[in-house]
Design a protein around this motif. Structure first.
Motif, mmCIF file in Angstrom:
data_model
loop_
_atom_site.group_PDB
_atom_site.id
_atom_site.type_symbol
_atom_site.label_atom_id
_atom_site.label_comp_id
_atom_site.label_asym_id
_atom_site.label_seq_id
_atom_site.Cartn_x
_atom_site.Cartn_y
_atom_site.Cartn_z
ATOM 1 N N GLU A 185 -0.926 -12.466 1.080
ATOM 2 C CA GLU A 185 -0.802 -11.492 -0.006
ATOM 3 C C GLU A 185 -0.730 -11.813 -1.232
ATOM 4 O OE1 GLU A 185 2.202 -8.741 1.537
ATOM 5 O OE2 GLU A 185 1.242 -8.581 3.504
ATOM 6 N N LEU A 186 -0.674 -13.128 -1.659
ATOM 7 C CA LEU A 186 -0.595 -13.363 -3.137
ATOM 8 C C LEU A 186 -1.284 -12.849 -4.065
ATOM 9 C CD1 LEU A 186 0.782 -15.306 -5.063
ATOM 10 C CD2 LEU A 186 -0.705 -17.096 -4.468
ATOM 11 N N PRO A 187 -2.686 -12.598 -3.550
ATOM 12 C CA PRO A 187 -3.573 -11.959 -4.942
ATOM 13 C C PRO A 187 -3.049 -10.562 -5.259
ATOM 14 C CG PRO A 187 -4.891 -12.991 -3.152
ATOM 15 C CD PRO A 187 -3.571 -12.869 -2.604
ATOM 16 N N TYR A 188 -2.367 -9.780 -4.269
ATOM 17 C CA TYR A 188 -2.005 -8.446 -4.575
ATOM 18 C C TYR A 188 -0.648 -8.601 -5.312
ATOM 19 C CZ TYR A 188 -5.151 -6.965 -1.124
ATOM 20 O OH TYR A 188 -6.317 -6.781 -0.345
ATOM 21 N N TRP A 189 0.233 -9.827 -5.168
ATOM 22 C CA TRP A 189 1.509 -9.707 -5.602
ATOM 23 C C TRP A 189 1.150 -10.340 -7.207
ATOM 24 C CZ3 TRP A 189 6.122 -7.717 -4.673
ATOM 25 C CH2 TRP A 189 6.099 -7.354 -3.372
ATOM 26 N N ARG A 190 0.106 -11.011 -7.555
ATOM 27 C CA ARG A 190 -0.060 -11.517 -8.835
ATOM 28 C C ARG A 190 -0.286 -10.236 -9.809
ATOM 29 N NH1 ARG A 190 -4.022 -15.926 -10.411
ATOM 30 N NH2 ARG A 190 -2.679 -15.466 -12.317
ATOM 31 N N VAL A 191 -0.622 -9.049 -9.274
ATOM 32 C CA VAL A 191 -0.660 -8.054 -10.085
ATOM 33 C C VAL A 191 0.767 -7.572 -10.446
ATOM 34 C CG1 VAL A 191 -1.339 -5.634 -10.304
ATOM 35 C CG2 VAL A 191 -2.821 -7.063 -9.454
ATOM 36 N N VAL A 192 1.817 -7.582 -9.442
ATOM 37 C CA VAL A 192 2.917 -7.303 -9.656
ATOM 38 C C VAL A 192 3.696 -8.392 -10.578
ATOM 39 C CG1 VAL A 192 5.249 -7.187 -8.595
ATOM 40 C CG2 VAL A 192 3.249 -6.227 -7.590
ATOM 41 N N GLU A 244 -6.638 -2.171 -6.720
ATOM 42 C CA GLU A 244 -6.561 -2.655 -5.505
ATOM 43 C C GLU A 244 -5.163 -2.954 -5.019
ATOM 44 O OE1 GLU A 244 -10.342 -5.383 -4.144
ATOM 45 O OE2 GLU A 244 -9.572 -5.734 -6.306
ATOM 46 N N ALA A 245 -4.361 -3.705 -5.969
ATOM 47 C CA ALA A 245 -3.172 -3.763 -5.639
ATOM 48 C C ALA A 245 -2.140 -2.615 -5.294
ATOM 49 C CB ALA A 245 -2.443 -4.617 -6.816
ATOM 50 N N ASP A 246 -2.245 -1.374 -6.139
ATOM 51 C CA ASP A 246 -1.520 -0.310 -6.139
ATOM 52 C C ASP A 246 -2.059 0.130 -4.556
ATOM 53 O OD1 ASP A 246 -0.409 -0.619 -8.170
ATOM 54 O OD2 ASP A 246 -1.558 0.569 -9.555
ATOM 55 N N ASP A 247 -3.303 0.498 -4.497
ATOM 56 C CA ASP A 247 -3.593 1.125 -2.884
ATOM 57 C C ASP A 247 -3.197 0.152 -1.912
ATOM 58 O OD1 ASP A 247 -5.143 2.893 -4.111
ATOM 59 O OD2 ASP A 247 -7.000 1.997 -3.941
ATOM 60 N N PHE A 248 -2.868 -1.066 -1.911
ATOM 61 C CA PHE A 248 -2.351 -1.799 -0.954
ATOM 62 C C PHE A 248 -1.055 -1.667 -0.698
ATOM 63 C CE2 PHE A 248 -0.154 -5.863 0.189
ATOM 64 C CZ PHE A 248 -0.797 -6.122 1.470
ATOM 65 N N PHE A 249 -0.406 -1.632 -1.829
ATOM 66 C CA PHE A 249 1.428 -1.626 -1.638
ATOM 67 C C PHE A 249 1.761 -0.168 -1.239
ATOM 68 C CE2 PHE A 249 1.113 -5.439 -4.288
ATOM 69 C CZ PHE A 249 1.945 -6.513 -3.249
ATOM 70 N N ALA A 250 0.675 0.907 -1.794
ATOM 71 C CA ALA A 250 0.992 2.183 -1.319
ATOM 72 C C ALA A 250 1.251 2.626 0.050
ATOM 73 C CB ALA A 250 -0.192 3.082 -2.163
ATOM 74 N N LEU A 251 0.127 1.734 0.791
ATOM 75 C CA LEU A 251 0.225 1.865 2.446
ATOM 76 C C LEU A 251 1.340 0.905 2.999
ATOM 77 C CD1 LEU A 251 -3.532 2.664 3.175
ATOM 78 C CD2 LEU A 251 -1.517 4.171 3.167
ATOM 79 N N LYS A 252 1.353 -0.452 2.542
ATOM 80 C CA LYS A 252 2.202 -1.508 2.921
ATOM 81 C C LYS A 252 3.438 -1.035 2.906
ATOM 82 C CE LYS A 252 3.161 -5.939 3.623
ATOM 83 N NZ LYS A 252 2.508 -6.668 4.780
ATOM 84 N N ILE A 253 4.083 -0.259 2.071
ATOM 85 C CA ILE A 253 5.574 0.117 2.310
ATOM 86 C C ILE A 253 5.710 0.710 3.589
ATOM 87 C CG2 ILE A 253 5.997 -0.091 -0.120
ATOM 88 C CD1 ILE A 253 5.646 2.745 -0.451
ATOM 89 N N PHE A 254 4.884 1.563 4.340
ATOM 90 C CA PHE A 254 4.925 2.198 5.387
ATOM 91 C C PHE A 254 5.365 1.102 6.504
ATOM 92 C CE2 PHE A 254 2.925 5.547 3.503
ATOM 93 C CZ PHE A 254 3.662 6.767 3.759
#
Length: 416
Positions: free
Chosen positions: A94-101, A200-210
């Motif tokens: 998941e690092l590529p998504y966390w790099r946006v954060v 892409e990161a925002d879409d990923f985390f928007a569902l990941k938190i469920f």
């Protein structure tokens, strides 16, 4: 028409999604990896009164878990990494998504101000790590900087932390519990060092938190989403995102019986599981290896996601306070109080301490919830849970003189 869940079904769903119900379904180091990859929230905390929070979290989910397993998964096999102001364990993929954060964290006003004032120190520290390899705060001499809310007064330590928050450095290993840093490119696999787009990161985390919470109200979803992606999410954006998920069939609504927080939102793919639980059927994928939580009580970590930060009150009608930072005179229960899971309920709280020289588990206090009977099934489940807990802590004896109930003291003394 939305499915209406009983409170018991909701508890089982949330606990089960976190790997806590109906019992431990994973085993050993591979099981620890499965638990984290499946969405179990593991918060890192340095306090070691009996064991560290992250190890207690995994012990409650993984049969025969040992703390060395997490160290190996993090620092030898690099399957996971730790990150955040509230430090959490995340899967490396998941690092590529966390790099946006990470980029957003780097651009916070206080980080920008620090970089503007201490740019030369940041460059020096980064160059030293690049040239010498993994380094920790003790490897640098530095002048004091007492401004801001940094965890260390040394500017070089703050520079290391700044680079870690920015994602330029990652945790290489630990000395004791002190973090040792190295370049991201030397920690993460080359194919995972890139960054996805912000969308892409925002879409990923928007569902990941469920995956973490199971189900959320509209307001709580917005708050968790904004906190996760490290940017403001206004009400209009939150409504638009959730409505788009519902329209696309990825999210659906449910209701909770006798709740004021309806409707709630859940991944649509979870609906068959919810219907099974409502009908009294536990999913096959949740099958336990040994005992269930009805056979063996589980002592939850103090920062366990299902019970911390007020969540225990909604889910379990159980008031849980972690009072470790309160003065003793202001504590209602104890210094390191743990909630106790029995079946799908929190039935008691215990304030333990491990005396390592004598290998004694000391119970400073034990408080039952109202209307709990110390019947034989309760006694067996408590004793079995204590035995496994003592094995994990390598405790050879137990001291219950501080326990509140004389009846409880007698029960434990006779069986342990």
């Amino acid at each position: 028409m939305s499915l209406t869940l009983s409170k018991s079904t909701l508890r089982q769903f949330v606990l089960g999604k976190q790997g806590l119900y109906p019992g431990r379904r994973w085993h050993g180091k591979a099981g620890a990896a499965q638990a984290i990859s499946s969405g179990s929230v593991v918060q890192v905390d340095p306090l070691n009164v009996i064991a560290r929070n992250h190890d207690l979290v995994l012990h409650s989910r993984v049969l025969q878990y040992q703390p060395k397993y997490l160290d190996e998964l993090l620092y030898a096999e690099r399957k996971f990494f730790d990150y955040g102001g509230t430090v959490m364990i995340q899967p490396m993929e998941e690092l590529p998504y966390w790099r946006v954060v990470m980029a957003r964290k780097q651009n916070e006003p206080r980080r920008v101000a620090f970089a503007a004032e201490h740019g030369e120190t940041i460059e020096m520290v980064l160059a030293a790590v690049e040239a010498q390899g993994a380094l920790g705060t003790r490897d640098f001499k530095g002048v004091s900087n007492k401004t801001g809310s940094f965890r260390s007064s040394k500017v070089t330590s703050q520079a290391l932390y700044y680079l870690w928050i920015a994602g330029e450095l990652m945790t290489h290993s630990r000395r004791g519990f002190d973090r040792v840093y190295d370049l991201r490119d030397r920690i993460a696999p080359p194919d995972l060092c890139h960054s996805v787009s912000a969308d892409e990161a925002d879409d990923f985390f928007a569902l990941k938190i469920f995956q973490y919470y199971g189900t959320l109200s509209r307001r709580s979803w917005r708050n968790v989403f904004a906190g996760t992606i490290e940017r403001k999410v206004d009400p209009a954006e939150a409504v638009a995102r959730l409505d788009a998920f519902i329209k696309s069939g990825r999210v659906t609504t449910i209701n909770i019986a006798d709740s004021k927080e309806n409707p709630r939102y859940v991944l649509a793919e979870e609906m068959p599981m919810l219907e099974s639980l409502q009908a009294g059927r536990v999913p096959d994928s949740w099958r336990t290896i040994e005992s269930t939580t009805a056979d063996e009580m589980v002592f939850l970590a103090p920062l366990e996601i299902v019970s911390t930060r007020g969540r225990a009150l909604f889910l379990f009608d159980f008031e849980y306070l972690w009072e470790v930072y309160k003065p003793q005179a202001k504590r209602r229960w104890g210094y390191y109080t743990l909630p106790i899971l029995y079946g799908d309920r929190l039935v008691a709280r215990m304030d333990p301490k491990l005396d390592r020289p004598s290998k004694t588990l000391i119970i400073n206090g034990f408080w039952l919830e109202n209307n709990i009977n110390l019947d034989e099934p309760f006694a067996r489940a408590l004793i079995q849970g204590l035995r496994r807990f003592m094995d994990f802590l390598e405790a050879e004896s137990i001291d219950t003189t501080g326990a509140v109930s004389s009846e409880l003291r007698a029960l434990v003394s006779d069986r342990l």
